[in-house]
Design a protein around this motif. Structure first.
Motif, mmCIF file in Angstrom:
data_model
loop_
_atom_site.group_PDB
_atom_site.id
_atom_site.type_symbol
_atom_site.label_atom_id
_atom_site.label_comp_id
_atom_site.label_asym_id
_atom_site.label_seq_id
_atom_site.Cartn_x
_atom_site.Cartn_y
_atom_site.Cartn_z
ATOM 1 N N GLY A 163 -9.288 -48.754 -18.160
ATOM 2 C CA GLY A 163 -9.056 -47.499 -18.859
ATOM 3 C C GLY A 163 -7.882 -47.593 -19.817
ATOM 4 O O GLY A 163 -6.911 -48.326 -19.571
ATOM 5 N N PRO A 164 -7.923 -46.841 -20.926
ATOM 6 C CA PRO A 164 -6.896 -46.965 -21.964
ATOM 7 C C PRO A 164 -5.518 -46.494 -21.557
ATOM 8 O O PRO A 164 -4.533 -46.904 -22.158
ATOM 9 N N ALA A 220 -10.538 -41.811 -22.752
ATOM 10 C CA ALA A 220 -9.082 -41.649 -22.684
ATOM 11 C C ALA A 220 -8.701 -40.261 -22.186
ATOM 12 O O ALA A 220 -7.816 -40.115 -21.337
ATOM 13 N N GLU A 221 -9.358 -39.224 -22.688
ATOM 14 C CA GLU A 221 -9.041 -37.858 -22.269
ATOM 15 C C GLU A 221 -9.407 -37.629 -20.809
ATOM 16 O O GLU A 221 -8.676 -36.957 -20.071
ATOM 17 N N SER A 247 -14.412 -54.377 -20.475
ATOM 18 C CA SER A 247 -13.246 -54.010 -21.270
ATOM 19 C C SER A 247 -13.262 -52.516 -21.570
ATOM 20 O O SER A 247 -14.293 -51.836 -21.456
ATOM 21 N N ASN A 248 -12.111 -52.009 -21.969
ATOM 22 C CA ASN A 248 -12.018 -50.602 -22.350
ATOM 23 C C ASN A 248 -12.928 -50.279 -23.530
ATOM 24 O O ASN A 248 -13.504 -49.189 -23.614
ATOM 25 N N PHE A 303 -7.609 -49.168 -9.869
ATOM 26 C CA PHE A 303 -6.379 -48.656 -9.250
ATOM 27 C C PHE A 303 -6.529 -47.200 -8.811
ATOM 28 O O PHE A 303 -7.560 -46.817 -8.266
ATOM 29 N N MET A 304 -5.497 -46.374 -9.069
ATOM 30 C CA MET A 304 -5.466 -44.978 -8.651
ATOM 31 C C MET A 304 -4.834 -44.146 -9.755
ATOM 32 O O MET A 304 -4.269 -44.703 -10.708
#
Length: 271
Positions: free
Chosen positions: A76-77, A121-122, A105-106, A37-38
């Motif tokens: 992404g988480p 995540a960061e 997967s994440n 996605f974005m």
């Protein structure tokens, strides 16, 4: 492998600056990890700027042009998507791209990032603000993949009309075309439908009824001008309504391949 953020390369639009995930990032002959996605927390104007460039089809095309070995997609988480993995479906739009694409997967992606001393995540939280971040290698991990393709054959119909501008058919022609098909219910293409809209008909008013209307208007105008003797061209024009364009430009590519076998030179196409 290298990480290329959201994998978006969008040119500047008015006051909106260019956004390029590949600045100073060498992706040639590498597997490129991109977020799906974005960015989440961006303005409506920025979201509109990214709309076309954020589709997986477009990201794959950008990576193919840059010589990447393949694309690895991770949601992404921080993503709000219900399914982490990209759903499997028929999509022939990039069938000829020779670019393998896999979805992970994440948890798998997080392990790769931690091995490189990074926090997925960061990083995604920072990217979601709309700010660019330099891509980087995931040098502690390597990937090997086997991709199998199942080719399916179908039959469609192109609709063609030829405007002869001289007393004899010209040796060369100019093709003006637009695709007459659209996404149908969105199951076989790059649909932007929300989850609650899945399976609904994608009416083709702008994809591509507007293009076909423009092509027909040009044909009507030039045919009238030719009949009235007000316009004389050097080459005949072929006006074409292509089928199968949502499935990989199948209609127009079939015509271009078949044209020489019909005794004609390569056409000059304007779509």
């Amino acid at each position: 492998m290298v990480f290329a953020g959201y994998g978006i390369a969008a040119p500047a639009e008015g006051p909106l600056e260019e956004y390029d995930s590949f600045v100073h990032l060498d992706v040639r002959d590498k597997w490129v990890v991109v977020l799906r996605f974005m960015p989440e927390d961006i303005s409506p104007e920025r979201r509109q700027q990214f709309a076309t460039h954020s589709s997986l089809r477009y990201k794959a095309m950008m990576l193919r042009e840059r010589g990447a070995r393949g694309m690895i997609v991770v949601s992404g988480p921080t993503s709000l998507v219900r399914e982490e993995l990209v759903p499997l479906g028929r999509d022939g739009a990039t069938a000829g791209s020779s670019l393998p694409i896999i979805s992970i997967s994440n948890a798998v992606a997080d392990a790769w990032f931690r091995a490189a001393g990074k926090d997925l995540a960061e990083i995604q939280k920072q990217l979601d603000l709309g700010d660019l971040m330099m891509g980087f290698p995931l040098s502690e991990t390597s990937v090997e993949a086997t991709i199998d393709l199942q080719l399916e054959r179908g039959v469609g119909r192109n609709v063609l009309g030829r405007l002869q501008v001289g007393s004899e058919p010209s040796d060369e022609v100019i093709v003006v075309g637009a695709h007459v098909d659209h996404l149908g219910t969105g199951n076989n293409g790059d649909s932007l439908a929300r989850d609650e809209e899945r399976g609904g008909i994608h009416f083709g008013a702008d994809d591509n009824a507007s293009g076909v209307a423009g092509m027909l208007e040009i044909a009507s105008y030039l045919a009238h001008e030719t009949r009235e003797g007000k316009w004389q061209g050097k080459r005949d024009l072929i006006f074409a309504a292509w089928s199968g364009e949502e499935m990989g430009l199948l209609g127009s590519s079939h015509f271009v391949r078949q044209w020489p076998s019909l005794g004609g030179p390569n056409p000059h196409a304007a779509d």
